[in-house]
Motif scaffolding. Structure first.
Motif, short mmCIF file in Angstrom:
data_model
loop_
_atom_site.label_atom_id
_atom_site.label_comp_id
_atom_site.label_asym_id
_atom_site.label_seq_id
_atom_site.Cartn_x
_atom_site.Cartn_y
_atom_site.Cartn_z
N MET A 1 25.56 29.74 37.95
CA MET A 1 26.65 30.51 38.39
C MET A 1 27.00 31.27 37.29
SD MET A 1 27.14 30.48 41.70
CE MET A 1 28.41 30.29 42.79
N SER A 2 27.31 32.45 37.42
CA SER A 2 27.69 33.33 36.28
C SER A 2 29.50 33.36 36.57
CB SER A 2 27.31 34.98 36.65
OG SER A 2 28.05 35.33 37.78
N GLY A 3 29.79 32.83 37.33
CA GLY A 3 31.37 32.62 37.13
C GLY A 3 32.32 34.09 37.52
N ILE A 4 31.57 34.83 38.43
CA ILE A 4 32.68 35.79 38.80
C ILE A 4 34.02 35.30 39.74
CG2 ILE A 4 32.74 37.88 40.27
CD1 ILE A 4 31.22 38.39 38.19
N SER A 5 35.01 35.62 39.46
CA SER A 5 36.13 35.08 40.16
C SER A 5 36.70 36.01 41.16
CB SER A 5 37.43 34.61 38.75
OG SER A 5 37.91 35.58 38.43
N ALA A 6 37.58 35.35 41.92
CA ALA A 6 38.21 36.09 42.85
C ALA A 6 39.26 36.96 42.34
CB ALA A 6 38.78 35.32 44.01
N GLU A 7 39.83 36.61 41.21
CA GLU A 7 40.91 37.38 40.43
C GLU A 7 40.12 38.65 39.83
OE1 GLU A 7 40.54 33.97 39.96
OE2 GLU A 7 42.28 33.62 41.08
N GLN A 8 39.08 38.55 39.42
CA GLN A 8 38.26 39.87 39.04
C GLN A 8 37.77 40.43 39.86
OE1 GLN A 8 35.05 37.11 37.16
NE2 GLN A 8 35.62 37.61 35.08
N VAL A 9 37.49 40.14 41.05
CA VAL A 9 37.18 41.14 41.91
C VAL A 9 38.36 41.62 42.33
CG1 VAL A 9 36.50 41.38 44.39
CG2 VAL A 9 35.22 39.76 42.82
N ALA A 10 39.54 41.09 42.63
CA ALA A 10 40.90 41.82 42.93
C ALA A 10 41.10 42.84 41.95
CB ALA A 10 41.97 40.69 43.06
N HIS A 11 41.00 42.37 40.54
CA HIS A 11 41.37 43.40 39.69
C HIS A 11 40.65 44.42 39.59
CE1 HIS A 11 42.89 44.78 35.79
NE2 HIS A 11 41.66 44.64 35.23
N LEU A 12 39.25 44.42 39.87
CA LEU A 12 38.41 45.71 40.10
C LEU A 12 38.76 46.53 40.91
CD1 LEU A 12 34.72 43.94 39.05
CD2 LEU A 12 36.16 45.71 37.68
N ALA A 13 39.10 45.76 42.19
CA ALA A 13 39.38 46.55 43.42
C ALA A 13 40.62 47.36 43.09
CB ALA A 13 39.60 45.48 44.51
N GLN A 14 41.59 46.75 42.32
CA GLN A 14 42.81 47.57 41.98
C GLN A 14 42.55 48.65 41.10
OE1 GLN A 14 45.54 45.23 39.74
NE2 GLN A 14 47.15 46.57 39.98
N LEU A 15 41.80 48.46 40.14
CA LEU A 15 41.39 49.68 39.29
C LEU A 15 40.56 50.69 40.02
CD1 LEU A 15 39.78 47.59 36.20
CD2 LEU A 15 42.09 49.02 36.55
N ALA A 16 40.00 50.40 41.18
CA ALA A 16 39.18 51.18 41.82
C ALA A 16 40.01 51.85 42.95
CB ALA A 16 37.92 50.59 42.55
N ILE A 18 41.03 50.24 45.72
CA ILE A 18 40.27 49.60 47.00
C ILE A 18 41.26 48.66 47.27
CG2 ILE A 18 38.36 48.88 48.32
CD1 ILE A 18 36.67 50.10 45.90
N ASP A 19 41.83 48.77 48.71
CA ASP A 19 42.77 47.88 49.16
C ASP A 19 41.72 46.76 49.95
OD1 ASP A 19 45.08 46.52 49.94
OD2 ASP A 19 45.05 47.70 51.84
N LEU A 20 41.73 45.64 49.62
CA LEU A 20 40.77 44.54 50.00
C LEU A 20 41.73 43.42 50.59
CD1 LEU A 20 37.94 44.00 47.33
CD2 LEU A 20 37.79 45.49 49.47
N SER A 21 41.34 42.96 51.63
CA SER A 21 41.73 41.83 52.26
C SER A 21 41.36 40.49 51.37
CB SER A 21 41.52 41.51 53.76
OG SER A 21 40.17 41.32 53.90
#
Length: 99
Positions: A1-16, A18-21
């Protein structure tokens, strides 16, 4: 596993912006983790002795020779045009008032 975290995804969504549930973040975390793992596997087997390819099978030029054929005269091209100025088609403006 590469270790992508939910916090990283949320941070990327915020930078882009994009409002994600939370459910979407969880789903994207899993999907992005799988993508990163797949890229890592390909990178592991793509050694210097493996030639780079753009297509899985060899291709040759399949085009016909570029030979000038018969063309329409100006009069023939314009004969059925709803509007023309003698040398060009006349069309309505598509940009509205922005002229």
């Amino acid at each position: 596993m590469s270790g992508i975290s939910a916090e990283q995804v949320a941070h990327l969504a915020q930078l882009a912006r994009i409002d994600l549930s939370p459910e979407e973040i969880l789903s994207l975390t899993t999907e992005l983790d799988q993508i990163v793992d797949s890229v890592a596997k390909v990178t592991a087997v793509a050694t210097p002795d493996v030639p780079a390819t753009s297509h899985p099978i060899p291709l040759q030029n399949v085009f016909r020779p570029d030979v000038v054929g018969e063309t329409l005269t100006l009069e023939q091209a314009l004969q059925n045009a709803p509007a023309h100025d003698g040398s060009r088609f006349k069309v309505s403006a598509i940009l509205g008032e922005e002229q």
